[in-house]
Scaffold this motif. Structure first.
Motif, short mmCIF file in Angstrom:
data_model
loop_
_atom_site.label_atom_id
_atom_site.label_comp_id
_atom_site.label_asym_id
_atom_site.label_seq_id
_atom_site.Cartn_x
_atom_site.Cartn_y
_atom_site.Cartn_z
N ASN A 1 -8.73 90.87 101.73
CA ASN A 1 -9.19 91.03 100.34
C ASN A 1 -8.04 91.43 99.41
OD1 ASN A 1 -8.83 93.55 101.43
ND2 ASN A 1 -10.77 94.41 100.73
N LYS A 2 -6.84 90.98 99.74
CA LYS A 2 -5.65 91.26 98.94
C LYS A 2 -5.05 89.93 98.47
CE LYS A 2 -6.04 95.54 100.52
NZ LYS A 2 -7.05 95.37 101.56
N GLU A 3 -4.53 89.91 97.24
CA GLU A 3 -4.00 88.65 96.70
C GLU A 3 -2.81 88.94 95.79
OE1 GLU A 3 -5.54 84.61 94.35
OE2 GLU A 3 -6.91 86.27 94.72
N LEU A 4 -1.81 88.08 95.83
CA LEU A 4 -0.65 88.12 94.93
C LEU A 4 -0.65 86.85 94.10
CD1 LEU A 4 2.12 89.20 93.92
CD2 LEU A 4 3.14 88.03 95.90
N VAL A 5 -0.61 87.01 92.78
CA VAL A 5 -0.58 85.87 91.87
C VAL A 5 0.71 85.93 91.06
CG1 VAL A 5 -1.67 84.77 89.87
CG2 VAL A 5 -3.09 85.73 91.70
#
Length: 362
Positions: free
Chosen positions: A325-329
């Motif tokens: 549930n972790k994201e880098l944009v």
């Protein structure tokens, strides 16, 4: 990224990572006075933000205390005609900014999208309490986020199980630290994040070694002695200049373009005026705020500009995060300060979807 990393590291050493504060007191004509650490506290009631007020929100000034007894000042943004218990978001940053700048813009925008939001000044800055002025702390500023959660959780129109936070720049790192500690924070966004402990201990681009750190500590502790002798707190000599020479690194020019021009200048902003307390960076040098980032179980969204000098902070922080549930944009062509206020660059649709998924759908 830059040929002379040692030169760049020395430009804005430690907390001088774009610093400067308001030695002047807030300009206020308001009659809304409360006690701030046993002193009269005045909150400006007129709209003095760096952005226009939305017709789709209700706004009011609020105060709340952290567990160190410091009174924090905030702006509460409530969607017009909202009913029932709302999901809420606390917002702070950038480092050295005030709630009338980027954090307020984020908060108002998210309120327009249906969330109750709170933009607040951290301890010792802006309209918030705390003495001496112009000080930052890895512990107290992390606590500021949890104090904001305390406040939101007590509001009758907030669902205490649906609270998230947004940290911008240096408060992106502080927000991650809060999320690692405070399990009530169900979703965290860190935008154009700085790891303030890393930049203070290592300089920009990790250019400082142990010998350089020792020399910095020696100088800062000598300053502590002088401060004790004088009974005052000397401001840092580093920070944004009053005018550009033209040979500064691009990121310094970007900061100047935000904090020192009509675009983002605010009289209570540290980065627009003066300097931080010179010895503020000492505690950051031995207290790594992202040490337990890997233990954050709730959702995290990191956002950074492709061309930001600070991009490596988010990329390395993302490597510490665990779970699905972790994201880098990474935003194409954006620099660090583009994510402060450029509405066509900040991915509000993405932020909105992230919070709706992690606050509303559960």
């Amino acid at each position: 990224m830059y040929k002379n990393k040692k030169l760049v590291a020395g430009i804005l050493l430690g907390m001088t990572a774009i610093a400067g504060n308001a030695l002047a007191t807030p300009n206020s004509t308001s009659e809304n006075n409360i006690l701030k650490e046993s002193k009269e506290m005045k909150l400006e009631q007129k709209w003095d933000k760096t952005f226009a007020k939305s017709e789709n929100i209700d706004h009011k000034k609020v105060t709340f205390r952290n567990r160190y007894g410091i009174t924090l000042a905030g702006d509460l943004y409530i969607p017009k005609n909202a009913a029932g218990k709302l999901a809420a978001i606390a917002v702070s940053g950038p480092f050295g900014a005030v709630k009338e700048q980027a954090s307020g813009r984020y908060a108002q925008t998210m309120a327009e999208r249906g969330f109750l939001t709170l933009a607040f000044d951290p301890s010792y800055t802006g309209e918030s309490g705390g003495e001496p002025r112009n000080v930052a702390s890895p512990d107290i500023n992390t606590e500021d986020f949890s104090a904001a959660v305390d406040f939101l959780a007590t509001l009758n129109n907030v669902d205490p199980n649906r609270i998230g936070i947004i940290g911008i720049c240096g408060f992106g790192g502080m927000g991650l630290n809060a999320a690692a500690m405070d399990t009530r924070i169900r979703a965290t966004v860190a935008s154009t994040m700085y790891d303030m402990s890393r930049v203070n201990a290592n300089g920009y681009f990790d250019a400082m070694n142990a010998d350089a750190r020792h020399e910095v500590r020696k100088q800062l502790n000598e300053q502590r002695t002088r401060d004790a002798q004088s009974g005052t707190f000397a401001p840092s000599q580093a920070g944004l200049p009053d005018a550009l020479r033209g040979d500064e690194p691009q990121f310094v020019k970007d900061y100047f373009d935000y904090y020192k021009t009509k675009r983002g200048f605010h009289p209570r902003s540290i980065n627009s005026n003066g300097a931080w307390n010179a010895t503020s960076s000492l505690s950051f040098m031995t207290m790594p705020i992202l040490a337990y980032a890997g233990e954050i179980r709730n959702a995290v969204l990191l956002i950074h500009g492709e061309k930001a000098h600070s991009r490596y902070f988010s990329e390395d922080a993302f490597k510490k995060l665990t779970g699905d549930n972790k994201e880098l944009v990474i935003i194409p062509n954006a620099n660090h300060t583009d994510l402060y206020d450029k509405m066509d660059v900040i991915p509000f649709d993405k932020i909105d979807a992230f919070f709706k998924t992690n606050l509303l759908a559960k």
